[in-house]
Structures are given as C-alpha cells and as structure tokens.
Scaffold this motif. Sequence first.
Motif, PDB file in Angstrom:
ATOM      1  N   LYS A  51       0.781  -1.194   0.108  1.00 31.43           N
ATOM      2  CA  LYS A  51      -0.081  -0.021  -0.017  1.00 31.43           C
ATOM      3  C   LYS A  51       0.951   1.435   0.084  1.00 31.43           C
ATOM      4  O   LYS A  51       1.857   1.411   0.811  1.00 31.43           O
ATOM      5  CB  LYS A  51      -1.282  -0.032   1.214  1.00 31.43           C
ATOM      6  CG  LYS A  51      -1.931   1.217   1.278  1.00 31.43           C
ATOM      7  CD  LYS A  51      -3.046   1.137   2.266  1.00 31.43           C
ATOM      8  CE  LYS A  51      -2.434   1.772   3.597  1.00 31.43           C
ATOM      9  NZ  LYS A  51      -3.611   1.617   4.513  1.00 31.43           N
ATOM     10  N   ILE A  52       0.574   2.020  -0.848  1.00 30.39           N
ATOM     11  CA  ILE A  52       1.467   3.690  -0.979  1.00 30.39           C
ATOM     12  C   ILE A  52       0.371   4.603  -0.686  1.00 30.39           C
ATOM     13  O   ILE A  52      -0.723   4.558  -1.414  1.00 30.39           O
ATOM     14  CB  ILE A  52       1.939   3.581  -2.214  1.00 30.39           C
ATOM     15  CG1 ILE A  52       2.999   2.485  -2.794  1.00 30.39           C
ATOM     16  CG2 ILE A  52       2.735   5.108  -2.460  1.00 30.39           C
ATOM     17  CD1 ILE A  52       3.200   2.604  -4.441  1.00 30.39           C
ATOM     18  N   SER A  53       0.778   5.230   0.351  1.00 31.29           N
ATOM     19  CA  SER A  53      -0.367   6.027   0.826  1.00 31.29           C
ATOM     20  C   SER A  53       0.371   7.770   0.375  1.00 31.29           C
ATOM     21  O   SER A  53       1.567   7.611   0.173  1.00 31.29           O
ATOM     22  CB  SER A  53      -0.433   6.333   2.426  1.00 31.29           C
ATOM     23  OG  SER A  53      -0.773   4.841   2.989  1.00 31.29           O
ATOM     24  N   ASP A  54      -0.649   8.615   0.049  1.00 31.76           N
ATOM     25  CA  ASP A  54      -0.399   9.688  -0.065  1.00 31.76           C
ATOM     26  C   ASP A  54       0.631   9.916  -1.268  1.00 31.76           C
ATOM     27  O   ASP A  54       2.007  10.285  -1.255  1.00 31.76           O
ATOM     28  CB  ASP A  54       0.398  10.776   1.022  1.00 31.76           C
ATOM     29  CG  ASP A  54       0.848  12.108   0.713  1.00 31.76           C
ATOM     30  OD1 ASP A  54       1.710  12.652   1.288  1.00 31.76           O
ATOM     31  OD2 ASP A  54       0.004  12.667  -0.241  1.00 31.76           O
ATOM     32  N   SER A  55       0.142   9.332  -2.544  1.00 34.30           N
ATOM     33  CA  SER A  55       1.057   8.966  -3.768  1.00 34.30           C
ATOM     34  C   SER A  55       1.731  10.468  -3.944  1.00 34.30           C
ATOM     35  O   SER A  55       1.031  11.415  -4.329  1.00 34.30           O
ATOM     36  CB  SER A  55       0.136   8.070  -4.618  1.00 34.30           C
ATOM     37  OG  SER A  55      -0.051   7.059  -4.375  1.00 34.30           O
ATOM     38  N   GLN A  56       2.993  10.170  -4.796  1.00 30.33           N
ATOM     39  CA  GLN A  56       3.718  11.200  -5.056  1.00 30.33           C
ATOM     40  C   GLN A  56       4.251  10.929  -6.496  1.00 30.33           C
ATOM     41  O   GLN A  56       4.261   9.658  -6.861  1.00 30.33           O
ATOM     42  CB  GLN A  56       4.992  11.731  -4.356  1.00 30.33           C
ATOM     43  CG  GLN A  56       4.336  11.933  -2.700  1.00 30.33           C
ATOM     44  CD  GLN A  56       5.685  12.125  -1.840  1.00 30.33           C
ATOM     45  OE1 GLN A  56       6.785  11.882  -2.130  1.00 30.33           O
ATOM     46  NE2 GLN A  56       5.140  12.489  -0.608  1.00 30.33           N
TER      47      GLN A  56
END
Lengths: 112, 112
Positions: free
Chosen positions: A78-83
């Motif tokens: 899971k990647i949160s706050d994708s950049q």
Amino acid sequence: AQTVTQSQPEMSVQEAETVTLSCTYDTSESDYYLFWYKQPPSRQMILVIRQEAYKQQNATENRFSVNFQKAAKSFSLKISDSQLGDAAMYFCAYIGNEKLTFGTGTRLTIIP
Amino acid sequence: DTAVSQTPKYLVTQMGNDKSIKCEQNLGHDTMYWYKQDSKKFLKIMFSYNNKELIINETVPNRFSPKSPDKAHLNLHINSLELGDSAVYFCASSPAGYGLTFFGQGTRLTVV
C-alpha cells in the motif's frame, strides 16, 4: 519451485491518493523473506520494503506498508499519499533458499 | 561510494562478438548474483556465487560464463553474442541470512 504472481500489469492513481499493489506467492518453505522493489526509469532496483515470514506484524516504511497474509500467501503493497516520484515499475520478490524470485511487475502511473 | 558497481552501464556490440561485464561490491557480502531483465521487464536469476563458489546455475546457455576471482568480484563473460542476448544485466549481492539483496545499476546490452 517458488513462484511469485503479480496480477496487475498496470495501475494508476491520483496524486495524494492511496493505491494497493497485489502480490501472491507459492512456496513450501516456512522461513523466507518477501520484498517490494521499485524500478524507476533510471532502471536502478531500489528496495522499498521487506517482510520476514516469521513476523506477524506488517512492515511499514513511511508512506509504504504491506498487508502480509501468510496463510493466504498474499503480500500486497500500500502506497499512501502517492507522489509523482512514486511512478515506477514495482516488483514483488521472494527469497527462501537464497534465490530471489521476482514477479512480473506492476507499472504504476501517478496522475497529477 | 557505490555499494554494488558494474561496468559498463551500456554496451552495444555486433553479433558474434565476445564481451564481459564486471561487477564489484564493497559491502563485504559473501553472495553475489547475476540477473537478466528481458524486454518485458521480467527479472530472472542466472548465477549465484558464495565465496567464489558457484551455487546456482540456472538454465543459461554455456556461452555465458561467470568468474569470481574473489568474493568481492563477479564478472560475466559472454561468447558469440546473439540478438536474443540483448537485455539489462544486473549484478547483485547479499549477506548470508538476512535476505537483503543489493543491486548494481544494471548494464544495458544491445546486440546488433
């Protein structure tokens, strides 16, 4: 033989949103490690996160976390706050008998 | 200080030639590997050495010959290059027992 399956060849996510990349594996070993590697266009293989199979607690590294389900042999990222800098190929990998086996990869696109 | 370094980064050569890729690691690891990444981004192990001893030799044409002069170096020599050898070749190393694998920056080999 160990196998690693990534069923999502491509994924996309809006910047700042959360995305989950799937991975399943098959093994008869009880002691092993699982990894997620990131490969940006520079082609460098960058270790994102590591999970030891004997640990029940899910690994986390800043905005990256895993959902490790040992019985189901599932290991999602899971990647949160994708950049924007998260755009890359992501490879799930398994190592048991000292041979690192990779999945086929998921290409992640970040939409600004 | 690059942990795993391989040279050259790019290699363009004609069919039938012989070429070598060099790899060095300064991490003190006992195990070194060669991986091949094909045009579809699939990563597969080719060879593994532990303390200069060949441990893993996957189904690779015998035109490919690894050589480990010491545990910090693992070179890959390829004879009679073919078009199908075009790929990115990664050198990697790992310490025993920790599962971590560190990769070099890759060598993009193009056979014309």
